[in-house]
Design a protein around this motif. Structure first.
Motif, mmCIF file in Angstrom:
data_model
loop_
_atom_site.group_PDB
_atom_site.id
_atom_site.type_symbol
_atom_site.label_atom_id
_atom_site.label_comp_id
_atom_site.label_asym_id
_atom_site.label_seq_id
_atom_site.Cartn_x
_atom_site.Cartn_y
_atom_site.Cartn_z
ATOM 1 N N ILE A 289 -50.600 29.798 33.801
ATOM 2 C CA ILE A 289 -51.107 30.273 35.093
ATOM 3 C C ILE A 289 -50.361 31.536 35.517
ATOM 4 O O ILE A 289 -50.968 32.532 35.907
ATOM 5 N N VAL A 290 -49.028 31.500 35.426
ATOM 6 C CA VAL A 290 -48.220 32.629 35.886
ATOM 7 C C VAL A 290 -48.333 33.825 34.944
ATOM 8 O O VAL A 290 -48.515 34.961 35.388
ATOM 9 N N GLU A 291 -48.237 33.582 33.655
ATOM 10 C CA GLU A 291 -48.183 34.685 32.691
ATOM 11 C C GLU A 291 -49.543 35.240 32.301
ATOM 12 O O GLU A 291 -49.676 36.429 32.028
ATOM 13 N N ARG A 292 -50.565 34.375 32.225
ATOM 14 C CA ARG A 292 -51.862 34.821 31.723
ATOM 15 C C ARG A 292 -53.018 34.626 32.709
ATOM 16 O O ARG A 292 -54.143 35.005 32.428
ATOM 17 N N GLY A 293 -52.743 33.959 33.841
ATOM 18 C CA GLY A 293 -53.785 33.762 34.848
ATOM 19 C C GLY A 293 -54.882 32.815 34.417
ATOM 20 O O GLY A 293 -56.024 32.942 34.860
ATOM 21 N N THR A 294 -54.573 31.852 33.565
ATOM 22 C CA THR A 294 -55.570 30.898 33.090
ATOM 23 C C THR A 294 -54.951 29.508 32.983
ATOM 24 O O THR A 294 -53.736 29.362 32.939
#
Length: 177
Positions: free
Chosen positions: A8-13
């Motif tokens: 979630i934080v690094e790739r937004g998924t």
């Protein structure tokens, strides 16, 4: 669950890097888009986001622990993973404090309210779960926050502005609960 927080934080998924056909306990579940997803509820992953970010900003520079990744790219060791794991210690401590507040809200004295709080801290598996990255401390905190908010909202002298959010958070922590 750590993988979801990282994703979630690094790739937004919500998709994770673990394969779904091989691996260990970090194995993912295939989604309709053929990407892998965690088999656990989303609540713990969302609750861990602040500690993930703080760990990256504060712990990584202070604790130069080499990051270790498995053959699938999942981080297994490092300052950020240790810092993120502190989420449950904070939630466990908050649950103990909330137990004391709840006992006070229903009319017990400060001294008497310490008894259920100390029992929760030292006579239940909370200490064990607070040292893991499982969802039990989050579920406990959300349920206690819900009960506390309802008690405060129904008292004559007090109204609670927080009665809604905890109710919605408890089922998200552990879908089986």
């Amino acid at each position: 669950m750590y993988q979801v927080t990282e994703s979630i934080v690094e790739r937004g998924t919500f998709a994770v890097t673990s394969p779904h056909d091989v691996g260990d306990n970090a194995r993912s579940i295939p989604g309709q888009d053929e990407r892998g997803y965690a088999k656990y509820g989303i609540g713990q992953s969302l609750a861990a986001i602040p500690m993930y970010i703080v760990s990256g900003l504060l712990l990584e520079p202070l604790l130069p622990i080499a990051e270790v990744h498995d053959e699938y790219g999942n981080q297994r060791l490092g300052a950020r993973i240790y810092g993120t794991a502190l989420t449950n210690a904070l939630l466990g401590g908050a649950a103990v404090a909330l137990t004391w507040l709840l006992a006070r809200a229903v009319g017990y004295s400060r001294r008497t309210a310490l008894i259920p709080a100390l029992l929760l801290a030292f006579a239940t598996p909370l200490t064990h779960y607070a040292a893991t990255f499982l969802s039990e401390p989050l579920t406990m905190f959300a349920l206690l926050a819900t009960i506390y908010s309802l008690v405060r909202a129904t008292s004559v002298d007090h109204t609670s502005l927080s009665e809604g959010p905890p109710v919605g958070a408890a089922p998200r922590a552990d879908p089986a609960s």
